[in-house]
Design a protein around this motif. Structure first.
Motif, short mmCIF file in Angstrom:
data_model
loop_
_atom_site.label_atom_id
_atom_site.label_comp_id
_atom_site.label_asym_id
_atom_site.label_seq_id
_atom_site.Cartn_x
_atom_site.Cartn_y
_atom_site.Cartn_z
N LEU A 157 -17.77 5.92 -30.16
CA LEU A 157 -17.32 6.84 -29.55
C LEU A 157 -16.50 7.75 -30.63
N ASP A 158 -15.87 8.81 -30.19
CA ASP A 158 -14.94 9.66 -31.28
C ASP A 158 -13.86 8.78 -31.55
N GLU A 159 -13.55 8.35 -32.71
CA GLU A 159 -12.48 7.60 -33.30
C GLU A 159 -11.34 8.54 -33.67
N THR A 160 -11.34 9.82 -33.42
CA THR A 160 -10.22 10.57 -33.76
C THR A 160 -9.14 10.29 -32.79
N GLY A 161 -7.87 10.07 -33.37
CA GLY A 161 -6.59 9.72 -32.70
C GLY A 161 -6.42 8.34 -32.35
N ILE A 162 -7.22 7.56 -32.76
CA ILE A 162 -7.07 6.12 -32.19
C ILE A 162 -5.90 5.70 -33.25
N TYR A 163 -5.08 4.68 -32.79
CA TYR A 163 -4.14 3.83 -33.47
C TYR A 163 -4.75 3.00 -34.53
N ARG A 164 -4.46 3.09 -36.03
CA ARG A 164 -5.09 2.32 -36.85
C ARG A 164 -4.09 1.56 -37.74
N ASP A 165 -2.68 2.22 -37.64
CA ASP A 165 -1.90 1.88 -38.49
C ASP A 165 -0.56 1.48 -37.65
N THR A 166 0.36 0.52 -37.85
CA THR A 166 1.50 0.30 -37.00
C THR A 166 2.23 1.21 -37.19
N ASN A 167 2.50 1.74 -38.31
CA ASN A 167 3.67 3.00 -38.64
C ASN A 167 3.43 3.93 -37.52
N ASP A 168 2.00 4.51 -37.36
CA ASP A 168 1.78 5.78 -36.26
C ASP A 168 2.28 5.34 -35.10
N LEU A 169 2.35 3.99 -34.70
CA LEU A 169 2.91 3.61 -33.39
C LEU A 169 4.28 3.70 -33.49
N LEU A 170 4.99 3.19 -34.40
CA LEU A 170 6.40 2.91 -34.60
C LEU A 170 7.09 4.32 -34.82
N GLN A 171 6.75 5.40 -35.22
CA GLN A 171 7.26 6.65 -35.46
C GLN A 171 7.66 7.16 -34.43
N PRO A 172 7.05 7.33 -33.07
CA PRO A 172 7.48 7.95 -31.87
C PRO A 172 8.44 7.22 -31.23
N LEU A 173 8.21 5.61 -31.47
CA LEU A 173 9.38 5.00 -30.89
C LEU A 173 10.73 4.98 -31.47
N LEU A 174 10.66 5.05 -32.76
CA LEU A 174 11.85 5.16 -33.74
C LEU A 174 12.53 6.63 -33.41
N LEU A 175 11.69 7.73 -32.94
CA LEU A 175 12.21 8.97 -32.55
C LEU A 175 12.83 8.98 -31.36
N CYS A 176 12.56 8.02 -30.34
CA CYS A 176 13.17 7.76 -28.99
C CYS A 176 14.34 7.03 -29.10
N HIS A 177 14.34 6.07 -29.93
CA HIS A 177 15.49 5.18 -30.32
C HIS A 177 16.69 6.24 -30.93
N ASN A 178 16.27 6.80 -31.88
CA ASN A 178 17.33 7.50 -32.67
C ASN A 178 18.07 8.59 -31.65
N SER A 179 17.12 9.07 -30.92
CA SER A 179 17.58 10.07 -29.81
C SER A 179 18.39 9.73 -28.82
N LEU A 180 18.14 8.40 -28.10
CA LEU A 180 18.83 7.75 -27.26
C LEU A 180 20.17 7.32 -27.86
N ILE A 181 20.24 7.06 -29.23
CA ILE A 181 21.71 6.59 -29.87
C ILE A 181 22.36 7.90 -30.21
N ALA A 182 21.72 9.06 -30.46
CA ALA A 182 22.52 10.19 -30.77
C ALA A 182 22.79 10.82 -29.60
N CYS A 183 22.35 10.60 -28.34
CA CYS A 183 22.86 11.01 -27.13
C CYS A 183 23.68 9.97 -26.26
N ASN A 184 24.02 8.93 -27.04
CA ASN A 184 25.03 7.93 -26.58
C ASN A 184 24.64 7.15 -25.37
N MET A 185 23.19 7.17 -25.08
CA MET A 185 22.62 6.34 -24.06
C MET A 185 22.16 4.89 -24.57
#
Length: 185
Positions: A157-185
């Motif tokens: 199957l076309d492998e474009t966009g699959i997760y190959r690295d944990t950092n790729d998964l971590l970045q959007p989660l850190l963005l959510c975390h930082n946003s929640l902290i910034a918004c006092n949630m």
């Protein structure tokens, strides 16, 4: 001399191990470690904070796991390159599945509208910015599982966009975390 040692020789199993035997420890991962390790790390973080006034950094991994599954190639002639490859693919599929479930649960909890400017820049005017960002993560994890499933069947199957690295998964989660902290949630 060899005749004297013969009774000490233990014959190797002649039947090849099957994938359920090789991947059975993955069930232990899912049933125990997947939930208990995060709980342990939260408690560990509390102890560190109580003694130092600092939290364990989010990106720090004080516990790492390794596995022998499918890797017993130094003494077992039945563990071939193909068996090792299948075990690795099954392990990657299980990781993608476990992350997919957790992301889906997280999406159900993050229905708030307030977010940081950094998150807003990525999701645009989405009414539920966290869910919108995590929808892409969830879909990418689903695609990763589909590609791995196809590989296990010998398909491509076309492998474009699959997760190959944990950092790729971590970045959007850190963005959510930082946003929640910034918004006092």
């Amino acid at each position: 001399e060899l005749a004297k040692l013969k009774h000490h020789i233990v014959p190797m199993k002649s039947d090849a191990p099957n994938l359920p035997q090789l991947t059975r420890p993955n069930g232990a991962l899912e049933q125990t470690l997947w939930h208990s390790i995060p709980q342990f790390l939260r408690e560990f973080d509390e102890v560190i904070f109580a003694h130092t006034g600092q939290h364990l950094p989010l990106t720090h991994a004080p516990i790492r796991f390794a596995s022998w599954m499918g890797g017993d190639r130094d003494g077992n002639p039945n563990v071939t390159h193909k068996v090792t490859q299948e075990v690795l693919l099954l392990s990657r599929w299980q990781a993608a599945e476990l992350y997919w479930r957790d992301i889906e649960n997280l999406r159900s909890e993050l229905s708030m509208e307030d977010c940081s400017p950094e998150l807003r820049a990525i999701v645009g005017d989405a009414r539920e910015p966290y869910r919108e960002l995590l929808r892409g993560v969830r879909d990418r994890l689903a695609h990763t599982r589909e590609v791995i499933s196809a590989q296990l069947k010998g398909e491509k199957l076309d492998e474009t966009g699959i997760y190959r690295d944990t950092n790729d998964l971590l970045q959007p989660l850190l963005l959510c975390h930082n946003s929640l902290i910034a918004c006092n949630m």
